[in-house]
Enzyme design. Structure first.
Site, short mmCIF file in Angstrom:
data_model
loop_
_atom_site.label_atom_id
_atom_site.label_comp_id
_atom_site.label_asym_id
_atom_site.label_seq_id
_atom_site.Cartn_x
_atom_site.Cartn_y
_atom_site.Cartn_z
CD GLU A 15 2.94 2.56 -1.78
OE1 GLU A 15 2.81 2.64 -2.88
OE2 GLU A 15 2.84 1.43 -1.37
CB CYS A 52 5.42 -2.47 -6.56
SG CYS A 52 7.30 -3.17 -6.03
CG HIS A 109 5.85 0.87 -3.02
ND1 HIS A 109 5.28 -0.17 -2.82
CD2 HIS A 109 7.32 -0.13 -3.09
CE1 HIS A 109 5.17 -1.20 -2.97
NE2 HIS A 109 7.15 -1.45 -3.10
N1 GLN Z 1 6.50 -9.27 -6.20
C1 GLN Z 1 7.03 -8.28 -7.04
C2 GLN Z 1 9.15 -7.95 -6.83
O1 GLN Z 1 9.44 -9.24 -5.30
C3 GLN Z 1 6.32 -6.84 -5.89
C4 GLN Z 1 7.30 -6.46 -5.55
C5 GLN Z 1 6.68 -5.36 -4.93
O2 GLN Z 1 5.00 -5.13 -5.46
N2 GLN Z 1 6.67 -4.48 -3.17
O3 GLN Z 1 9.65 -7.20 -7.62
#
Ligand code: GLN
Length: 534
Positions: free
Chosen positions: A507, A379, A505
């Site tokens: 994970e 992410c 994600h």
């Molecule tokens: N801050 C980034 C976004 O909003 C990444 C979000 C995250 O890592 N969950 O896109």
């Protein structure tokens, strides 16, 4: 439907979530289908807006619900796929009651905790999966908290309305060991059970966290004072090597047999033990790997829970002991940075929000790319890998994400279209499971072994598709896309063994018995590279 309610007493952090998850695992081992719920007494509608420093990671379910990290334990210990109805807070309950009040559904009545709030809670208790045989519901917080009272009252009423053998209460408590007296002390347990009984709940089973063995005398004492049979005093000793010991520990203590007996259930099949094999691999690793996790919320050990677990699962699959060096991203912004990144076999940059530590993470993404160290970006870790590449390889020193620099002339990461109009921070991100199509022959495709995958998301910003050509011309491969709008989901740098960054994600979908392919590939690459450089 049989229901098991799990409460906790004496202190917080006793591991109710793990115990509930491990019990779920045992019941699955006996052939039952389980579902697990968590009711949290705080007033937030969901933990989505809570800081990971305070509350640990926000776990995301397939349907996009942002939940407490305990739901992560449930999904890692069992095969249950959970959704919105499995996660509830007082905030949500009050919200629904107040909405009903505004729409006149209470027909002029005075709206009260009993019966209106408790009715709303009971309605949620009754909302169960048709396919499941058993539902385990954990009540967050500790007995004695003001906030949890309406939940406990609802449980009491609910139990009263069911057949005796359809509901059991399991209470998790602590037996502190006093060195001076050389004794396990039972008074805090007695008091917390007394508090429960005051509300009208008699626990059926006490699971006692302890660092020492519970002697028969202590067991008898607890039984007598807490009004449970001595067999129903279950010892839960501190774990030695891994949380995945817990199902075996509780099985040895015959918690599963006891639960089935109280619920008047017979096992569906001979107990299938998947945990011993997992434990053997954890206890007898044949190799070792050192992974650097560059994060911002490093002072809270739960802030990257699922990432740690997913790495551990890859370790289990490869019989490898994974040593995680947690590196404070901000520390990489000062001169000692190289020292901190020394001797790593792989670098992982997880998700995150906000400016603090951003430059340190970009430094780590460069460090890995320039040295061929396996890199996994999750992410935010993907967005920063893109920014690092744009600055150093494409020669755009001002490249940034509009999250951190709205004026950047090279906004490599831009706001999602769906986000442009939104000012609210609660549950407004791109959330939950989405389809992603993989490019044939790419590393991602080889690892998944499939062309179409489904992964969970939680973000507000995305890779700027106007920059695609520039990235690909310099060797960055876009290997995964969302089929609906072509959004970039995966970047990889094929010149390296493993430099892969994903907008989602992974994970959240890793299991101890089935490591996630991206984590597996990452750890394998870390091992291969270390071997080649030895
Ligand atoms: N801050 C980034 C976004 O909003 C990444 C979000 C995250 O890592 N969950 O896109």
């Amino acid at each position: 439907m049989k229901q098991i309610f799990v409460t906790g007493g004496v202190v917080s952090s006793l591991g109710k979530g793990l115990t509930a998850g491990a019990l779920g695992a045992l019941l699955e081992g006996h052939g039952f289908r389980v579902e697990l719920k968590k009711f949290d007494p705080y007033l937030n509608l969901d933990p989505g807006t809570m800081s990971p420093l305070q509350h640990g990671e926000v776990y995301v379910l397939e349907d996009g619900t942002e939940t407490d990290l305990d739901l992560g334990h449930y999904e890692r210990f069992t095969h249950a796929v959970l959704g919105r109805k499995h996660s509830l807070t007082s905030g949500r309950i009050y919200e629904s009651v107040l909405q009903k009040e505004r729409s006149g559904e209470y027909l002029g009545q005075t709206v009260q905790i009993i019966p209106h709030v408790t009715d709303a809670i009971k309605e949620r208790l009754r909302a169960v999966d048709e396919q499941a045989d058993l539902c385990i519901t954990e009540i967050g917080g500790t007995i004695g908290d003001i906030e949890s009272l309406p939940f406990l009252e609802a449980l009491r009423q609910f139990a009263l309305e069911q057949e005796r053998e359809d509901v059991i209460f399991l209470h998790l408590t602590l037996l502190p060991y006093l060195r001076a007296a050389e004794e396990l002390k039972t008074k805090p347990t007695q008091q917390s059970v007394a508090k429960l009984r005051e509300i009208g709940i008699q626990p059926d089973i006490l699971v006692c966290r302890t660092e020492r063995e519970i002697s028969p005398d202590v067991r008898r004492k607890i039984s007598l004072f807490c009004n449970v049979s001595p067999r129903a005093v279950v010892e839960e000793r501190d774990l030695q090597d891994s949380i995945y010991e817990l199902p075996s520990v509780l099985h040895r203590e015959q918690l599963d047999a006891l639960v089935l007996e109280r619920l008047d259930l017979r096992p569906r099949r001979a107990y299938e033990d998947i945990w011993s094999g997992i434990l053997r691999r954890i206890r007898e690793p044949c190799c070792h790997s050192r992974i650097g996790l560059v994060g911002k919320y490093v002072s809270c050990k739960d802030a990257y829970k699922s990432v740690y677990e997913a790495l551990a699962h890859a370790g289990i699959a490869l019989s490898c002991r994974v040593e995680i060096r947690v590196i404070d991203a901000e520390a990489l912004e000062s001169p000692g940075a190289a020292e901190l990144l020394k001797d790593l076999d792989g670098i992982l940059v997880p998700g995150g929000f906000g400016t603090r530590g951003i430059e340190g993470k970009i430094f780590a993404a460069d460090w890995a790319r320039e040295r061929g160290i396996p890199y996994l970006g999750l992410c935010l870790g993907m967005q920063l890998a893109a920014i690092a590449f744009a600055r150093r390889v494409l020669g755009w020193p001002d490249a940034h994400s509009v999250e951190f620099d709205p004026q950047s002339a090279h906004p490599v990461i831009r706001r999602l279209d769906s986000q442009r109009e939104t000012a609210s921070l609660g549950a407004t991100m791109r959330l939950g499971s989405r389809t992603c199509l993989l490019k044939t022959g790419s590393l991602a495709h080889r690892l998944y072994g499939e062309e179409e995958i489904f992964e969970r998301h939680r973000h507000r910003y995305e890779f700027n598709r106007e920059m695609e050509e520039a990235f690909e011309s310099q060797g960055m491969l876009i290997s995964g896309r969302c089929p609906d709008d072509g959004a970039v989901e995966i970047l990889e740098f094929p010149q390296h063994l493993y430099y892969l960054a994903v907008q989602f994600h992974p994970e959240f979908q890793s299991k101890p018995w089935q490591a996630h392919p991206l984590f597996l590939g990452f750890l394998q690459a870390a091992l291969d590279r270390a071997r080649d450089h030895a």
